[in-house]
Design an enzyme around this catalytic site. Structure first.
Site, PDB file in Angstrom:
ATOM      1  N   HIS A  81     -65.471  31.392  36.789  1.00  0.00           N
ATOM      2  CA  HIS A  81     -64.476  32.189  37.504  1.00  0.00           C
ATOM      3  C   HIS A  81     -64.654  33.693  37.288  1.00  0.00           C
ATOM      4  O   HIS A  81     -63.809  34.475  37.705  1.00  0.00           O
ATOM      5  CB  HIS A  81     -63.080  31.755  37.026  1.00  0.00           C
TER       6      HIS A  81
ATOM      7  N   SER B 266     -59.367  37.352  41.047  1.00  0.00           N
ATOM      8  CA  SER B 266     -58.436  36.283  40.732  1.00  0.00           C
ATOM      9  C   SER B 266     -57.027  36.647  41.193  1.00  0.00           C
ATOM     10  O   SER B 266     -56.806  36.911  42.363  1.00  0.00           O
ATOM     11  CB  SER B 266     -58.512  35.977  39.233  1.00  0.00           C
TER      12      SER B 266
ATOM     13  N   ASP C 233     -66.900  27.236  41.073  1.00  0.00           N
ATOM     14  CA  ASP C 233     -65.734  27.796  40.382  1.00  0.00           C
ATOM     15  C   ASP C 233     -64.662  26.719  40.376  1.00  0.00           C
ATOM     16  O   ASP C 233     -64.149  26.331  41.428  1.00  0.00           O
ATOM     17  CB  ASP C 233     -65.244  29.046  41.116  1.00  0.00           C
TER      18      ASP C 233
END
Length: 307
Positions: free
Chosen positions: A256, A103, A224
């Protein structure tokens, strides 16, 4: 002296990697901790060791530092996170590492690798996005319009715990990990969580991709909501345009957090990267000759956080 964002660093000897295995640096994403790698760690069989650490989402202002808008903008930048990652790797004498950034940490790793390419042999960019907001005039699809991002940030500011309750089910992708992720999100300091979220969701790190010279594997989850596969295609095209080798791997999962929901697949991808590096005679963790540091001026700096 500014406060550093990385804490609780530890090194773990793993698997059967032995001599010649690269060091793997695992950098978690927003809202979670190094514990998010627990399911992947035992399966990294071709690494010699793993460096784990936490981003401190409870780091308040230093003594005497007021959290006004301009100060907050200087505190919450990708460039600052990248500098702390570089400092940590220098302290641990890590060179030629396989960096796995989840991320927000994916773009932190891209900026750090552009500034100090000697530290990195390969970047694994997991659920990465350089820009979350769509840009119709540029033909860029990030997945969100600007109004929805500002609405999300407003919800965080007005009722952080309520926002967590609504956000986590979409991010988790499954009830098996939802409670665990929710606990981690709730543990963040709300003011810090909001500042970092503004950095992430209002920021634009697309230009940083032009400076990445380290080979990359972009790993995206099929379903996602935060970073759709079209973002991986954009990243591949832009980094490749700069002459860097980039592969894309799509994980058939949801949410995610594939390191929790599809840990075997993520570990297999990582082991494949490590195996290829060993086959190419890549950098080892014991100190193979490295090129000298090549500090570069790469942005990743402050953004306008006014709403």
């Amino acid at each position: 002296m500014r406060r550093r964002w990385c804490t609780n660093a530890s090194e773990v000897v793993v698997g059967s990697g032995g001599e010649g295995g690269a060091t793997v640096v695992l950098a978690h994403g927003y809202g979670v901790s190094q514990a998010s790698w627990d399911k992947v760690l035992p399966s990294i069989s071709k690494a010699s060791k793993v460096l784990l650490f936490d981003w401190d989402f409870n780091a308040r202002a230093d003594d005497g530092e007021e959290e006004e808008a301009d100060t907050a903008a200087a505190r919450y930048t990708f460039g600052r996170f990248a500098d702390d990652l570089i400092a940590l790797m220098d302290e641990r004498e890590v060179r030629g590492a396989v960096f796995v950034g989840h991320s927000m940490s994916a773009m932190v790793g891209c900026i750090a690798a552009a500034r100090r390419p000697d530290l990195f042999a390969h970047l694994v960019l997991l659920c990465a996005s350089p820009r979350y907001i769509d840009s119709e005039e540029e033909g860029y699809v990030g997945g969100f319009d600007e109004a929805s991002i500002h609405a999300m940030l407003g919800a965080m500011e007005s009722d952080f715990q309520g926002w967590v309750k609504g956000f986590v089910p979409n991010a988790a992708g499954g009830t098996a990990v939802e409670e665990r992720i929710e606990r981690s999100f709730r543990a963040m300091d709300p003011a810090v969580a909001l500042g970092v979220a503004r950095m992430i969701f209002l920021g634009d790190q697309r230009e940083a991709l032009d400076n990445v010279s380290t080979p990359c594997t972009v790993v995206q989850v099929r379903h996602d909501f935060a970073a759709p596969p079209i973002v991986a295609e954009y990243m591949q095209q832009r980094i490749t345009r700069a002459g860097t080798d980039v592969a894309v791997e799509i994980v058939e999962s949801v949410g995610h957090f594939p390191q929790l929901m599809a840990s075997t697949r993520v570990a297999d991808i990582l082991d494949g990267v490590l195996l290829r590096l060993r086959g190419e005679g890549g950098h080892d963790a014991a100190g193979a000759p490295m090129p000298p540091p090549a500090d570069k001026e790469v942005d990743g700096g402050a953004i306008d956080i006014m709403m």
